[in-house]
Design an enzyme around this catalytic site. Structure first.
Site, PDB file in Angstrom:
ATOM      1  N   CYS A  75       0.811  -1.227   0.000  1.00 55.89           N
ATOM      2  CA  CYS A  75       0.000   0.000   0.000  1.00 55.89           C
ATOM      3  C   CYS A  75       0.842   1.274   0.000  1.00 55.89           C
ATOM      4  O   CYS A  75       0.636   2.170  -0.830  1.00 55.89           O
ATOM      5  CB  CYS A  75      -0.984  -0.014   1.170  1.00 55.89           C
ATOM      6  SG  CYS A  75      -0.237   0.093   2.816  1.00 55.89           S
TER       7      CYS A  75
ATOM      8  N   HIS B 133      -2.782   1.348   6.938  1.00 57.35           N
ATOM      9  CA  HIS B 133      -3.095   1.259   5.504  1.00 57.35           C
ATOM     10  C   HIS B 133      -3.215   2.656   4.922  1.00 57.35           C
ATOM     11  O   HIS B 133      -3.604   3.603   5.614  1.00 57.35           O
ATOM     12  CB  HIS B 133      -4.394   0.485   5.289  1.00 57.35           C
ATOM     13  CG  HIS B 133      -4.636   0.112   3.849  1.00 57.35           C
ATOM     14  ND1 HIS B 133      -3.836  -0.762   3.163  1.00 57.35           N
ATOM     15  CD2 HIS B 133      -5.593   0.515   2.967  1.00 57.35           C
ATOM     16  CE1 HIS B 133      -4.286  -0.903   1.924  1.00 57.35           C
ATOM     17  NE2 HIS B 133      -5.346  -0.127   1.770  1.00 57.35           N
TER      18      HIS B 133
ATOM     19  N   HIS C 118      -5.662   1.781  -4.522  1.00 59.42           N
ATOM     20  CA  HIS C 118      -4.757   1.281  -3.481  1.00 59.42           C
ATOM     21  C   HIS C 118      -4.335  -0.152  -3.776  1.00 59.42           C
ATOM     22  O   HIS C 118      -4.909  -0.833  -4.631  1.00 59.42           O
ATOM     23  CB  HIS C 118      -5.419   1.363  -2.093  1.00 59.42           C
ATOM     24  CG  HIS C 118      -6.528   0.366  -1.889  1.00 59.42           C
ATOM     25  ND1 HIS C 118      -6.828  -0.175  -0.656  1.00 59.42           N
ATOM     26  CD2 HIS C 118      -7.424  -0.174  -2.750  1.00 59.42           C
ATOM     27  CE1 HIS C 118      -7.859  -1.002  -0.774  1.00 59.42           C
ATOM     28  NE2 HIS C 118      -8.241  -1.013  -2.025  1.00 59.42           N
TER      29      HIS C 118
END
Length: 359
Positions: A273, A321, A333
């Site tokens: 990520c 995240h 993402h």
């Protein structure tokens, strides 16, 4: 953002959320669980759905823990690179300092040899024995200069020696940090592999129909969370203006769609990520921290209502995240192992906050 483009992105997000489980944000992270509809689910299937919901939440936790460990791994990797560079710089200083000390020792040796050739008498003694007044006066000046030069030489040697000792201590300290970082990185890697292995084992125990139903539960959970976020009216406040750098970052990130997630990866073929977001902004000419936690700590915070394409949305209380906002309530993402870089709704995960790279 132009109305035509806004409509296309909105439609894309709606379609993706409705037809593919890949849009669930990795499904590695907790999201509000959908309430089973009795009329849509046979009574005999309800207990199994309950079991699968427990599996979904367990997978969420395993992949979330893997994401936290991945951040720790990436942070250790980044520190190791800096520490290695510091050690190299110190090694160069030590080499240069040793060469300087050798030159100073040569000068000191030359002075000692000169005194020896003068019969072992110091300059002051030879001066006092001179019968020539002018020679005496000239010599007095040279003696003073010589004293100053000798004092300066001794001072240079002392300072150089001290510098070398400090460089050695600093290098030793950096080596210890590097070793500690190596152990931290190894521990993080072990934890990542442990969590991913447990998740894969859990998924492998499911039958085909159970996997399909689990995917359906994941999709519904993501869709429900996104709907609640949109229904809050937040999109009415977001203007979606975009900077030149932000537009470049969005263009880069969206071009990576379909590429696999891989923990610790920064492209060009796989990403995690924060690897995706850091490389997206690097393509726009802006270096940002490597991990989602450091991105949250170091970059400028902006209210959600003021976010614009290119901004980074940080998720979960532990900032484990990160995604890149592309506008119209959508993000791109790298979700989690087993998934690919994808487009999904910005509200499908709990938002911690928004940060903005650049000026």
């Amino acid at each position: 953002m132009r109305a035509g483009k806004r409509g296309l992105i909105t439609a894309a997000v709606t379609v993706v959320c409705a037809v593919t489980v890949l849009l669930a944000p990795g499904t590695a992270f907790a999201a509000p669980a959908p309430t089973p509809t009795p009329t849509a689910t046979p009574p005999s299937a309800a207990p199994r759905d309950k079991d699968l919901e427990a599996v979904r939440k367990k997978l969420d936790k395993l992949y979330h823990d893997a994401a936290v460990a991945t951040d720790a791994y990436n942070a250790a990797e980044e520190k190791a690179e800096k520490q290695s560079a510091d050690i190299v710089a110190l090694a160069k200083k030590i080499v240069e300092g040793q060469k300087k000390l050798d030159r100073l020792k040569d000068r000191a040796g030359a002075a000692a040899r000169s005194q020896y050739r003068g019969g072992g008498l110091p300059d002051e003694a030879r001066l006092m024995l001179s019968d020539n007044p002018q020679q005496f006066l000239d010599g007095a000046g040279r003696v003073i200069q010589g004293h100053r030069a000798t004092k300066g030489l001794i001072g240079d040697m002392s300072r150089t020696q001290q510098d070398l000792e400090q460089y050695s201590k600093d290098a030793s300290a950096q080596w210890k940090k590097l070793e500690a970082g190596r152990k931290a990185k190894a521990a993080a890697k072990k934890e990542i592999e442990k969590q991913i292995s447990a998740a894969e084992k859990l998924e492998s125990q499911l039958e085909k129909k159970e996997k399909e139903r689990l995917a359906e539960l994941e999709r519904k959970a993501a869709q429900k969370a996104q709907t609640a976020w949109v229904d809050s009216g937040i999109l009415e406040e977001i203007k979606d203006d975009v900077s030149a750098q932000g537009e470049k970052a969005v263009k880069f990130a969206t071009a990576q769609m379909g590429k696999p997630y891989e923990w610790g990866a920064e492209g060009p073929n796989t990403y995690d990520c924060s690897g995706l977001t850091s490389q997206a902004w690097a393509s726009a000419g802006q270096a940002i921290p490597r991990t989602s936690q450091e991105q949250w700590k170091q970059l400028k915070h902006v209210p959600v209502k003021d976010m614009r394409p290119g901004d980074l949305i940080i998720y979960f209380d532990d900032a484990s995240h990160v995604a890149l906002y592309v506008g119209d309530g959508a993000i791109v993402h790298a979700p989690r192992p087993g998934r690919t870089v994808t487009l999904t709704g910005a509200g499908t995960m709990p938002i911690l906050g928004v940060v903005r790279p650049g000026a």
